[in-house]
Structures are given as C-alpha cells and as structure tokens.
Write an enzyme that holds these catalytic residues in place. Structure first.
Site, short mmCIF file in Angstrom:
data_model
loop_
_atom_site.label_atom_id
_atom_site.label_comp_id
_atom_site.label_asym_id
_atom_site.label_seq_id
_atom_site.Cartn_x
_atom_site.Cartn_y
_atom_site.Cartn_z
N PHE A 9 0.70 -1.21 -0.01
CA PHE A 9 0.09 -0.07 -0.08
C PHE A 9 0.69 1.27 -0.05
O PHE A 9 1.93 1.45 0.76
CB PHE A 9 -0.86 -0.09 1.25
CG PHE A 9 -2.04 -0.75 1.30
CD1 PHE A 9 -3.18 -0.56 0.97
CD2 PHE A 9 -1.72 -2.30 1.71
CE1 PHE A 9 -4.26 -1.52 1.00
CE2 PHE A 9 -2.90 -3.15 1.86
CZ PHE A 9 -4.11 -2.72 1.33
N ASP A 10 0.40 2.28 -0.94
CA ASP A 10 0.85 3.71 -0.61
C ASP A 10 0.34 4.09 0.60
O ASP A 10 -0.73 3.47 1.18
CB ASP A 10 0.76 4.36 -2.07
CG ASP A 10 0.89 6.07 -1.95
OD1 ASP A 10 2.15 5.92 -1.13
OD2 ASP A 10 0.48 6.58 -2.24
N MET A 11 0.77 5.28 1.25
CA MET A 11 0.15 5.83 2.18
C MET A 11 -0.60 7.11 1.97
O MET A 11 -1.85 7.21 2.27
CB MET A 11 1.20 6.33 3.34
CG MET A 11 0.71 6.78 4.63
SD MET A 11 1.85 7.29 5.74
CE MET A 11 2.45 8.76 4.84
N ASP A 169 -2.53 5.59 -5.62
CA ASP A 169 -3.44 6.37 -6.08
C ASP A 169 -2.91 7.47 -7.22
O ASP A 169 -3.26 8.11 -8.02
CB ASP A 169 -4.06 7.39 -5.25
CG ASP A 169 -2.78 8.29 -4.30
OD1 ASP A 169 -2.99 9.53 -4.21
OD2 ASP A 169 -1.86 7.86 -3.82
#
Length: 221
Positions: A9-11, A169
């Site tokens: 996951f990106d944050m 995203d």
C-alpha cells in the site's frame, strides 16, 4: 491474481486522506510568494519524492522560486495538520487491511513519505500493527516511478515481485508497480484514472471498499 501472496500500500491518498490537505497547504504557500498552484500541477508531482518535486517546480516556475524556504514552511504547516488530527483514515482502509490479515496475506507500506511524518500520522490509529513491513522515502535512493521501493518491500516480505499487488493513487506509483513487475491497482483520490494510469494498472477503482470486494472474488486463500 490467484497466486498473490502480498499486498503493498501507498500511504498518502490511499491509507490516509492527505492529498487534499497537502494541495491546500501548497496552494496557500505558493500564493504567499506570488505564485499560483493548480490542481494539475500538484497532481503531476504526487508520489514522486521531494527531489523530483523540487526539480519539477523549478522547471515550471523558474530557478528563482524560493523552494527551500517554501518547503520548510510547508513541512511546518503539514506537521501541524497531522498532529491536530486533520488527516483522516481513508474509507475502507481498516476493512481491507483486516480482510487481508484474516486470510494470511503479507502486507507492506511503501510510501515516499519520510519515516518521521509517517509515524506521526500512524500515531493516533490502530492500523500500524496490520503492516508486516514498512518502507519509507528515507529507505530508498530513487523515488517512484522507479520500482526500488516496491522491490525493497517485496524483499523484506520474502515474496517474489510477481506475487505482489500494489495499491496506489498516483500515476508515479502505478508506473513504479508496473516496472517492478507487480499487479498495480489504482484507487481514485485527487487523480482520476487517465491514459497514463490505465496503460500500467491492472484495474482502477473509486475506493478501497470496491477493491476489497474485487479481491474477495479474485484471489484465493
């Protein structure tokens, strides 16, 4: 999809609803110094790491842009925003992390953010323990779209890159996942899925709950 062992996951913009706060902070600072910051300019640098952001801003606004001083002010403003609880967890973040943990998938955070800021953002949540490993901007030499951060996360998880999903995203993150030979899944935040994203991602979704639903039907465990 059937052999997936880990999800990265990106944050910012994925786990936390930070990008809108960042955009407004940058817009305010740029205006103070007599410049305009548009949505498109900000979106073009999302997820690319500080060095690349500075380079892009200087290209767009000229070498006289006082970017060092502006960054110092931005960091202070964002720290205040984070510490005061203005940064919420994105809808569906807890649910998708719980879903993956319950089914035994390995989970990593792969963020361009520095460890200090990331720790502040996670301080008031109970989701940090859901991540098996965390890789920060401090840990890599090359920022996204270079695949270094994703490959480092996979190595820490002891899984092969091709057995990983990346949820991002930004266009830079999706491209980086593709270069790492991972399955990139785009989640909309400020950035809608355009050709730069669609040519590199497996699929694009409006939110994490939709991704959770998709994974529940397409990965085995």
């Amino acid at each position: 999809m059937k052999k997936i062992k880990a999800v990265l996951f990106d944050m910012d913009g994925v786990i936390f609803d930070t990008e809108r706060v960042y955009l407004e902070t940058w817009r305010k600072i740029f205006k103070k110094y007599g410049y305009d910051m548009s949505d498109d300019v900000y979106i073009s640098v999302m997820g690319r790491g500080r060095k690349n952001v500075i380079k892009k801003f200087l290209e767009l606004y000229g070498e006289n842009l006082p970017i060092t001083q502006m960054y110092e002010e931005k960091d202070k403003e964002l720290k205040k925003a984070v510490e005061s609880g203005q940064i919420a967890i994105k809808e569906g973040a807890k649910e998708i992390l719980e879903f993956l943990k319950e089914r035994g998938y390995r989970i990593a955070l792969a963020t361009s953010a520095k460890i200090e800021r990331a720790n502040i953002q996670f301080r008031n949540t109970d989701i940090k323990e859901d991540f098996d490993v965390m890789v920060y901007g401090d840990d890599v030499v090359k920022a996204k779209p270079d695949p270094e951060i994703f490959l480092k996360a996979a190595k820490k998880l002891c899984v092969n890159p091709e057995d990983c999903i990346v949820i991002e995203d930004s266009a830079a993150g999706i491209e980086g996942a593709y270069k790492a030979k991972m399955i990139g899944i785009h989640v909309e935040d400020l950035k809608k899925a355009d050709n730069d994203i669609l040519k590199y991602c497996h699929k694009s979704f409006e939110n994490l709950l939709d991704i959770k639903e998709y994974l529940s039907k397409n990965i085995d465990r």
